[in-house]
Design an enzyme around this catalytic site. Structure first.
Site, PDB file in Angstrom:
ATOM      1  N   GLY A 155      -4.741  14.099  62.782  1.00  0.00           N
ATOM      2  CA  GLY A 155      -5.428  14.967  64.032  1.00  0.00           C
ATOM      3  C   GLY A 155      -6.391  14.224  64.878  1.00  0.00           C
ATOM      4  CG  HIS A 207     -17.223   9.345  67.037  1.00  0.00           C
ATOM      5  ND1 HIS A 207     -16.044   9.807  67.516  1.00  0.00           N
ATOM      6  CD2 HIS A 207     -17.348   7.864  67.248  1.00  0.00           C
ATOM      7  CE1 HIS A 207     -15.453   8.747  68.003  1.00  0.00           C
ATOM      8  NE2 HIS A 207     -16.203   7.437  67.810  1.00  0.00           N
TER       9      HIS A 207
HETATM   10  C1  BV8 Z   1     -18.015   1.951  72.074  1.00  0.00           C
HETATM   11  C2  BV8 Z   1     -19.408  12.382  70.525  1.00  0.00           C
HETATM   12  C3  BV8 Z   1     -18.632  -0.575  72.255  1.00  0.00           C
HETATM   13  C4  BV8 Z   1     -19.647  13.424  69.505  1.00  0.00           C
HETATM   14  C5  BV8 Z   1     -17.315  10.993  71.154  1.00  0.00           C
HETATM   15  C6  BV8 Z   1     -11.183   1.223  78.007  1.00  0.00           C
HETATM   16  C7  BV8 Z   1     -10.330   0.679  77.032  1.00  0.00           C
HETATM   17  C8  BV8 Z   1     -10.939   0.866  75.757  1.00  0.00           C
HETATM   18  C9  BV8 Z   1     -11.978   1.355  75.354  1.00  0.00           C
HETATM   19  C10 BV8 Z   1     -12.952   1.843  76.575  1.00  0.00           C
HETATM   20  C11 BV8 Z   1     -12.426   1.687  77.876  1.00  0.00           C
HETATM   21  N1  BV8 Z   1     -13.487   2.318  78.592  1.00  0.00           N
HETATM   22  C12 BV8 Z   1     -14.429   2.632  77.783  1.00  0.00           C
HETATM   23  C13 BV8 Z   1     -14.185   2.375  76.584  1.00  0.00           C
HETATM   24  C14 BV8 Z   1     -14.965   2.643  75.212  1.00  0.00           C
HETATM   25  C15 BV8 Z   1     -15.202   4.076  74.883  1.00  0.00           C
HETATM   26  C16 BV8 Z   1     -13.736   5.000  75.120  1.00  0.00           C
HETATM   27  O1  BV8 Z   1     -12.881   4.506  74.049  1.00  0.00           O
HETATM   28  N2  BV8 Z   1     -13.208   5.467  76.099  1.00  0.00           N
HETATM   29  C17 BV8 Z   1     -12.007   6.228  76.090  1.00  0.00           C
HETATM   30  C18 BV8 Z   1     -12.143   7.379  76.604  1.00  0.00           C
HETATM   31  C19 BV8 Z   1     -10.909   5.288  76.840  1.00  0.00           C
HETATM   32  N3  BV8 Z   1     -15.560   4.109  73.733  1.00  0.00           N
HETATM   33  C20 BV8 Z   1     -16.698   4.127  73.253  1.00  0.00           C
HETATM   34  O2  BV8 Z   1     -17.659   4.214  74.448  1.00  0.00           O
HETATM   35  C21 BV8 Z   1     -17.323   4.023  72.018  1.00  0.00           C
HETATM   36  N4  BV8 Z   1     -18.464   2.992  71.884  1.00  0.00           N
HETATM   37  O3  BV8 Z   1     -16.754   1.332  72.362  1.00  0.00           O
HETATM   38  O4  BV8 Z   1     -18.905   0.844  71.924  1.00  0.00           O
HETATM   39  C22 BV8 Z   1     -18.389  -1.033  70.696  1.00  0.00           C
HETATM   40  C23 BV8 Z   1     -17.266  -0.831  69.984  1.00  0.00           C
HETATM   41  C24 BV8 Z   1     -17.067  -1.321  68.653  1.00  0.00           C
HETATM   42  C25 BV8 Z   1     -18.267  -2.042  68.179  1.00  0.00           C
HETATM   43  C26 BV8 Z   1     -19.347  -2.230  68.915  1.00  0.00           C
HETATM   44  C27 BV8 Z   1     -19.544  -1.723  70.240  1.00  0.00           C
HETATM   45  C28 BV8 Z   1     -17.758   5.475  71.663  1.00  0.00           C
HETATM   46  C29 BV8 Z   1     -16.853   6.455  71.484  1.00  0.00           C
HETATM   47  C30 BV8 Z   1     -17.556   7.631  70.931  1.00  0.00           C
HETATM   48  C31 BV8 Z   1     -17.834   8.829  72.118  1.00  0.00           C
HETATM   49  N5  BV8 Z   1     -18.169  10.040  71.271  1.00  0.00           N
HETATM   50  N6  BV8 Z   1     -17.834  12.196  70.783  1.00  0.00           N
HETATM   51  C32 BV8 Z   1     -19.036  14.620  69.919  1.00  0.00           C
HETATM   52  O5  BV8 Z   1     -19.579  15.217  70.945  1.00  0.00           O
HETATM   53  O6  BV8 Z   1     -18.061  15.183  69.271  1.00  0.00           O
HETATM   54  S1  BV8 Z   1     -15.723  10.962  71.357  1.00  0.00           S
HETATM   55  C33 BV8 Z   1     -14.730  12.271  70.971  1.00  0.00           C
HETATM   56  O7  BV8 Z   1     -13.666  11.837  71.111  1.00  0.00           O
HETATM   57  C34 BV8 Z   1     -15.215  12.959  69.617  1.00  0.00           C
HETATM   58  O8  BV8 Z   1     -15.889  12.251  68.795  1.00  0.00           O
HETATM   59  C35 BV8 Z   1     -13.582  12.943  69.158  1.00  0.00           C
HETATM   60  O9  BV8 Z   1     -13.643  12.897  67.840  1.00  0.00           O
HETATM   61  C36 BV8 Z   1     -13.097  11.550  69.680  1.00  0.00           C
HETATM   62  C37 BV8 Z   1     -11.704  11.287  69.627  1.00  0.00           C
HETATM   63  O10 BV8 Z   1     -10.953  12.555  70.041  1.00  0.00           O
HETATM   64  P1  BV8 Z   1     -10.138  13.216  68.816  1.00  0.00           P
HETATM   65  O11 BV8 Z   1     -10.795  13.427  67.704  1.00  0.00           O
HETATM   66  O12 BV8 Z   1      -8.817  12.380  68.602  1.00  0.00           O
HETATM   67  O13 BV8 Z   1      -9.672  14.673  69.662  1.00  0.00           O
HETATM   68  P2  BV8 Z   1      -8.840  15.107  70.556  1.00  0.00           P
HETATM   69  O14 BV8 Z   1      -8.899  16.311  71.100  1.00  0.00           O
HETATM   70  O15 BV8 Z   1      -8.617  13.851  71.511  1.00  0.00           O
HETATM   71  O16 BV8 Z   1      -7.374  14.911  69.976  1.00  0.00           O
HETATM   72  C38 BV8 Z   1      -6.918  15.927  69.090  1.00  0.00           C
HETATM   73  C39 BV8 Z   1      -5.739  15.485  68.215  1.00  0.00           C
HETATM   74  O17 BV8 Z   1      -5.342  16.492  67.226  1.00  0.00           O
HETATM   75  C40 BV8 Z   1      -4.389  15.622  69.016  1.00  0.00           C
HETATM   76  O18 BV8 Z   1      -3.522  14.429  68.808  1.00  0.00           O
HETATM   77  C41 BV8 Z   1      -3.598  16.969  68.726  1.00  0.00           C
HETATM   78  O19 BV8 Z   1      -2.151  16.680  68.714  1.00  0.00           O
HETATM   79  C42 BV8 Z   1      -4.055  16.796  67.400  1.00  0.00           C
HETATM   80  N7  BV8 Z   1      -3.892  18.302  66.515  1.00  0.00           N
HETATM   81  C43 BV8 Z   1      -4.393  19.514  67.267  1.00  0.00           C
HETATM   82  N8  BV8 Z   1      -4.413  20.401  66.529  1.00  0.00           N
HETATM   83  C44 BV8 Z   1      -3.653  19.936  65.291  1.00  0.00           C
HETATM   84  C45 BV8 Z   1      -3.603  18.807  65.491  1.00  0.00           C
HETATM   85  N9  BV8 Z   1      -3.107  18.065  64.457  1.00  0.00           N
HETATM   86  C46 BV8 Z   1      -2.630  18.390  63.272  1.00  0.00           C
HETATM   87  N10 BV8 Z   1      -2.869  19.719  63.145  1.00  0.00           N
HETATM   88  C47 BV8 Z   1      -3.306  20.418  63.888  1.00  0.00           C
HETATM   89  N11 BV8 Z   1      -3.626  21.932  63.764  1.00  0.00           N
END
Ligand code: BV8
Length: 229
Positions: free
Chosen positions: A177, A111
């Protein structure tokens, strides 16, 4: 030779002091994705998006890698020195540099990276530590056309062909994570089904936990060293 691919998400950096996105106190509790994490948002209000990333870039300078990042770096070092007959690749959704600062070298940021900007005129991607504003001139071509070098929703993640090849070839896939809500990263466990073992390390089940053979529940700083060592 054991080939391991580790996918990390915001949870691995949580105990370093960086907020996750979807936990109760996460980034998306303060910002709307549509306002700061899409190309339209940047077209509509570049100053707001620049401020969002400037604040996170400044915060990054105040935090350090934690025991989870360091444990992964130790495992890679063991592979590099021949102490462990395996290979480790880190694919991270994170845009922070904590894996690198912990000593990991084999890290692919799917990303993008907070400490780089991208010029939409000349395509340059200079390293960047300071604030970047809509009128900041590109250090390479001089035009005020810099943007954060990160992948927004609707944009194509980086390194996908070689990530898919690494997943096809791996013996073990470990997700650490990550909430398993953002694709294509959330689909990686399904990609390795049938040819690799899978382990999820998280504080609580993710949206794709059913795809994993094993689960280690707890904070990354405790669970990752336990898994590595
Ligand atoms: C794409 C930018 C096409 C940088 C980010 C419907 C179905 C499927 C897909 C889609 C859909 N509608 C739209 C889509 C596509 C979309 C998508 O997935 N949307 C989702 C919301 C449904 N995806 C895209 O648009 C991607 N592009 O699909 O292009 C393609 C694909 C393949 C090949 C060719 C073309 C682009 C996605 C990137 C978006 N940019 N960030 C920034 O600002 O940081 S995403 C953002 O979410 C961050 O990058 C982040 O890393 C990412 C994922 O989140 P997580 O890292 O998992 O963080 P989160 O807070 O969610 O969870 C934290 C976890 O940690 C939890 O589980 C928690 O329990 C745990 N935790 C917390 N503390 C601890 C811990 N674990 C252990 N120890 C701890 N102490």
């Amino acid at each position: 030779m054991e080939r391991i691919v580790v996918l990390t998400g915001a949870g691995i950096s949580r105990e370093s002091g960086l907020d996750t996105f979807r936990d109760a106190d996460g980034i998306w509790s303060r910002y709307d994705i549509a306002d700061v994490c899409t190309p339209d948002a940047f077209r509509r209000d570049p100053a707001l998006v620049d401020r969002f990333y400037n604040d996170r870039r400044a915060e990054l300078g105040r935090v350090r890698p934690n025991a989870a990042h360091l444990a992964l770096a130790r495992l890679e070092e063991a592979a590099r020195t021949g102490q462990w007959p395996g290979e480790l690749l880190i694919v991270t959704q994170n845009i922070d540099d904590l894996h690198e600062r912990a000593g990991s070298r084999n890290v692919w940021h799917m990303h993008g990276e907070l400490l780089r900007v991208r010029c939409t005129s000349c395509g340059g991607t200079p390293e960047w530590q300071a604030d970047c504003l809509p009128h900041t001139p590109c250090p390479l071509c001089g035009r005020p056309t810099l943007r954060p070098d990160v992948v927004w929703f609707g944009e194509i993640p980086l390194h996908m062909p070689r990530i898919e090849a690494a997943l096809e070839a791996c013996d073990l896939f470990v997700a650490i994570g990550t909430s398993g809500t953002v694709y294509p990263a959330a689909g990686f466990a399904a990609l390795v089904e049938g040819h690799a073992d899978t382990l999820e390390i998280n504080q609580k089940p993710s949206a794709v936990s059913t795809r994993f053979d094993r689960f280690m529940t707890g904070p990354a700083t405790r669970m990752v060293p336990r898994w590595v060592d």
